[in-house]
Scaffold this active site. Sequence first.
Site, PDB file in Angstrom:
ATOM      1  N   ALA A   1       0.818  -1.214   0.000  1.00 20.25           N
ATOM      2  CA  ALA A   1       0.000   0.000   0.000  1.00 20.25           C
ATOM      3  C   ALA A   1       0.849   1.261   0.000  1.00 20.25           C
ATOM      4  CB  ALA A   1      -0.941   0.009   1.206  1.00 20.25           C
TER       5      ALA A   1
ATOM      6  N   GLN B   1       4.202   3.802  -1.297  1.00 15.16           N
ATOM      7  CA  GLN B   1       4.491   4.457  -2.574  1.00 15.16           C
ATOM      8  C   GLN B   1       5.127   3.528  -3.594  1.00 15.16           C
ATOM      9  OE1 GLN B   1       5.597   8.682  -3.152  1.00 15.16           O
ATOM     10  NE2 GLN B   1       6.559   8.360  -1.168  1.00 15.16           N
ATOM     11  N   ILE B   2       6.160   2.792  -3.167  1.00 17.30           N
ATOM     12  CA  ILE B   2       6.833   1.891  -4.109  1.00 17.30           C
ATOM     13  C   ILE B   2       5.879   0.783  -4.545  1.00 17.30           C
ATOM     14  CG2 ILE B   2       8.718   0.249  -4.424  1.00 17.30           C
ATOM     15  CD1 ILE B   2      10.389   1.949  -2.511  1.00 17.30           C
TER      16      ILE B   2
ATOM     17  N   ASP C   1       0.442  -5.869   3.725  1.00 17.76           N
ATOM     18  CA  ASP C   1       0.814  -4.658   4.454  1.00 17.76           C
ATOM     19  C   ASP C   1       0.364  -4.810   5.901  1.00 17.76           C
ATOM     20  OD1 ASP C   1       1.743  -1.962   4.942  1.00 17.76           O
ATOM     21  OD2 ASP C   1       1.457  -1.605   2.804  1.00 17.76           O
TER      22      ASP C   1
ATOM     23  N   VAL D   1      13.959  -4.993  -0.941  1.00 15.21           N
ATOM     24  CA  VAL D   1      14.051  -3.602  -1.369  1.00 15.21           C
ATOM     25  C   VAL D   1      14.209  -2.672  -0.166  1.00 15.21           C
ATOM     26  CG1 VAL D   1      12.833  -1.732  -2.571  1.00 15.21           C
ATOM     27  CG2 VAL D   1      12.688  -4.080  -3.445  1.00 15.21           C
TER      28      VAL D   1
ATOM     29  N   ASP E   1      20.588   1.777  -8.119  1.00 16.49           N
ATOM     30  CA  ASP E   1      21.863   2.492  -8.193  1.00 16.49           C
ATOM     31  C   ASP E   1      22.538   2.245  -9.542  1.00 16.49           C
ATOM     32  OD1 ASP E   1      21.652   3.178  -5.301  1.00 16.49           O
ATOM     33  OD2 ASP E   1      21.923   1.031  -5.070  1.00 16.49           O
TER      34      ASP E   1
ATOM     35  N   HIS F   1      23.800  -0.927  -0.442  1.00 14.97           N
ATOM     36  CA  HIS F   1      22.850   0.059  -0.961  1.00 14.97           C
ATOM     37  C   HIS F   1      22.742   1.184   0.072  1.00 14.97           C
ATOM     38  CE1 HIS F   1      19.530   1.958  -2.931  1.00 14.97           C
ATOM     39  NE2 HIS F   1      18.726   1.760  -1.903  1.00 14.97           N
TER      40      HIS F   1
ATOM     41  N   SER G   1      12.386   8.014  -3.537  1.00 18.77           N
ATOM     42  CA  SER G   1      12.221   7.411  -4.862  1.00 18.77           C
ATOM     43  C   SER G   1      11.177   6.309  -4.806  1.00 18.77           C
ATOM     44  CB  SER G   1      13.555   6.824  -5.338  1.00 18.77           C
ATOM     45  OG  SER G   1      14.576   7.777  -5.268  1.00 18.77           O
TER      46      SER G   1
END
Length: 353
Positions: free
Chosen positions: A35, A37-38, A64, A151, A181, A209, A264
């Site tokens: 739910a 943004q990504i 979620d 992620v 990246d 990362h 992002s």
Amino acid sequence: MSSLSLFQRIVVRCGLTSCRSMKKQPVKIMVTGAAGQIGYALVPMIARGVMLGSDQPVILHLLDIPPAAEALNGVKMELIDAAFPLLKGVVATTNVEEACGGVNIAIMVGGFRRKEGTERKDVMSKNVSIYKAQASALEQYAAANCKVLVVANPANTNALILKEFAPSIPAKNITCLTRLDHNRALGGIAQRLNIHVSDVKNVIIWGNHSSTQYPDASHATVITQAGEKSVKELIADDKWLHDEFISFVQQRGAAIIKARKLSSALSAASAACDHIHDWVLGTPKGTWTSMGVYSDGSYGVPPGLIYSFPVTCNKGEWSIVQGLRIDEPSRAGMDATAKELIEEKTLAYSFLD
């Protein structure tokens, strides 16, 4: 084709689909934090075939936390309303066992995010708890040979914790996202040379990362009408390559937050699709990508870390690219990011006692 109905034969002849896609079994894909943004950017890409191809049906398992249950149901409603031909089902749930049931691919977007004033150790502690629980559910309920992409940050160390608590999932099946990246590095070079990004290949993201990652263009090339040429030769500016380029990639996420006031999402979702696409369907011949994978000691990286390497993929398996020359600046950058990962691992494991 005789086993197909008259309608199906007409559809195939008209080029609207293929016999192959009709016969393929759906792949079950779990997205945690769906739910957010990504997740909101990612799930329509999967449903449209960006991740696994235009002939691969999918069933989405969306997970979620309970406070996001209403928003999660809204995402499910939109997926239904979009009428994606490849989408054969949607499970939206706050129950991790239900979400993990039979999944072939797990994309772990959900995690505890660092906020202003939050201590690093508190972020690590909460993520260790989250990934320990989700690993146990994957271990028990996911399909055999499930592929996992982490992620959520700290992505490398979250993936390592997941590996520890899902021992039946092969270590080679647990990865973390550094493709974002990698894509940023390709884009930065393309902008510098004023060329299309598809003409640039074989950059490398080494390590974590995080802002210690080491973006490496020393092996990168550009496809020109005269053949492949090295990025180093075409840019002809060592200072830019060793300073500005590296800083650009390392700080790109922060720059996007400053511009959007949000992290992002679209680019991260796209990179997650790229990561799984290449892992499952293969990298083009002569091209590698960057993936956070379990270190086997290659290039002097300590075994037992999830570390980003250059890899090629074939038939659902990745392999670290071997034999690349490592110069002194690269060695220093690779060691610095490995040091941070060792520190993260030590901190994370302190919460397992």
